[in-house]
Design an enzyme around this catalytic site. Structure first.
Site, PDB file in Angstrom:
ATOM      1  N   SER A  41      41.212 -17.639 -45.762  1.00 36.07           N
ATOM      2  CA  SER A  41      42.125 -18.702 -46.348  1.00 36.07           C
ATOM      3  C   SER A  41      41.723 -19.265 -47.428  1.00 36.07           C
ATOM      4  CB  SER A  41      42.223 -19.898 -45.360  1.00 36.07           C
ATOM      5  OG  SER A  41      43.131 -19.272 -44.296  1.00 36.07           O
ATOM      6  N   TYR A  84      50.491 -11.216 -47.461  1.00 34.92           N
ATOM      7  CA  TYR A  84      49.707 -12.486 -47.011  1.00 34.92           C
ATOM      8  C   TYR A  84      48.202 -11.863 -46.326  1.00 34.92           C
ATOM      9  CZ  TYR A  84      47.840 -16.175 -44.060  1.00 34.92           C
ATOM     10  OH  TYR A  84      47.078 -16.952 -43.232  1.00 34.92           O
ATOM     11  N   TYR A 103      42.293 -28.269 -43.236  1.00 32.93           N
ATOM     12  CA  TYR A 103      43.421 -28.728 -42.250  1.00 32.93           C
ATOM     13  C   TYR A 103      43.139 -29.876 -41.419  1.00 32.93           C
ATOM     14  CZ  TYR A 103      43.222 -23.548 -43.370  1.00 32.93           C
ATOM     15  OH  TYR A 103      43.022 -22.327 -44.067  1.00 32.93           O
ATOM     16  N   VAL A 138      38.297 -18.802 -42.326  1.00 31.61           N
ATOM     17  CA  VAL A 138      37.711 -18.314 -40.827  1.00 31.61           C
ATOM     18  C   VAL A 138      36.512 -17.067 -40.867  1.00 31.61           C
ATOM     19  CG1 VAL A 138      39.786 -19.088 -39.474  1.00 31.61           C
ATOM     20  CG2 VAL A 138      39.579 -16.860 -40.280  1.00 31.61           C
ATOM     21  N   LYS A 153      43.727 -18.515 -50.360  1.00 30.89           N
ATOM     22  CA  LYS A 153      45.139 -19.380 -50.542  1.00 30.89           C
ATOM     23  C   LYS A 153      45.264 -20.116 -51.783  1.00 30.89           C
ATOM     24  CE  LYS A 153      46.038 -19.404 -45.274  1.00 30.89           C
ATOM     25  NZ  LYS A 153      45.680 -20.518 -44.266  1.00 30.89           N
TER      26      LYS A 153
END
Ligand code: GLN
Length: 272
Positions: A63, A188, A240, A258, A66
């Site tokens: 991530s 993705y 998050y 992760v 992103k």
């Protein structure tokens, strides 16, 4: 103490604490990662670079990537991007489905998976070859032409990414995905499969510590104001439902993945 001494001290301390946490085994390939690996690298805007441990070894940044797709989508759509995705912390896990229904398919922020899928959709609508455009963008940030996706890791996530399939289809049903979900998901999974070392990572993100401008070739990637906004999103949403905890303990804009990576930025000073 200078940066080098602080890092040496912290590295020693962290390296001696008992292993906690778990591998992200829901992506089968990530279950094979050696848990003993540990590295750190700092790059300052004044040109100081220092690393310890396994800082030259590539790992899956998941991530963290992103942030790159977000920067590109922001460059392409400008402020209109915020009609498709919000800028609020979600307070939920990165792959939560529940909030989306209430939010009518507008993901809370670009870092939760639903938000990153919408950002992927924006890039698919922008270019015929988004995978190549994204890689060229990332390579230009540090001028490292060897950076690449891992076909092994993206295939592994594709084989088990049922929750992301659900998220993407759900957002599509609510009208906030333009392209075919399969194509959005493929992009993705490739994005998340990028492999980078700690050294690369601190150099790739350095422009966000430098008002949007790269250090190695002085190129304005994002305007000063937009780069501040990316940092604000990393500060409030980069971890998050742990974003508050990270702000409380560390206090820097950052992003986790992760794959075990964390990048953080001290504006006007450094990236680590
Ligand atoms: N590829 C991972 C997923 O979609 C990324 C999650 C993360 O790093 N937080 O589940």
């Amino acid at each position: 103490m200078n940066h080098k001494e602080i890092i040496e001290k912290v590295f020693e301390k962290i390296n001696n604490i008992e292993q906690k946490g778990a591998l992200a085994a829901y992506i089968p390939e990530l279950a094979n990662v050696d848990v003993e690996k540990f590295g750190v690298h700092i790059s300052t805007i004044s040109g100081f670079n220092f690393g310890m441990g396994d800082y030259k070894e590539n790992f899956s940044i998941q991530s963290i990537a992103k942030v790159f797709s977000l920067c590109l989508a922001y460059k392409m759509l400008g402020g209109e991007l915020w009609n498709r995705v919000g800028v609020e912390p979600s307070g939920t896990a990165f792959n939560s489905l529940t909030q989306l229904e209430k939010d009518k398919g507008i993901p809370r922020n670009p870092f939760i998976n639903a938000g990153a899928l919408v950002i992927s959709d924006v890039l698919l609508s922008t270019w015929a070859t988004p995978k190549e455009e994204l890689l060229a963008f990332i390579r230009s940030l540090s001028n490292n032409q060897t950076l690449n996706y891992s076909a092994r890791i993206s295939a592994s996530e594709k084989s088990s990414g049922y929750r992301n399939v659900a998220l993407c289809n759900f957002v599509k049903s609510l009208g906030n995905i333009e392209n075919e979900p399969d194509n959005v998901l493929d992009f993705y999974f490739d994005l998340c499969s990028l492999e980078v070392s700690c050294q690369d990572l601190s150099q790739l993100f350095l422009f966000l510590a430098n008002e949007g401008k790269t250090i190695h070739d002085n190129k304005q990637i994002l305007t000063k104001s937009r780069s501040k906004r990316i940092n604000a999103l990393m500060q409030t949403c980069g971890f998050y439902d742990e974003s508050g905890e990270f702000a409380f303990r560390v206090g820097l804009p950052g992003k986790s993945g992760v794959g075990g990576g964390i990048v953080a930025i001290h504006p006007d000073k450094y990236c680590i």
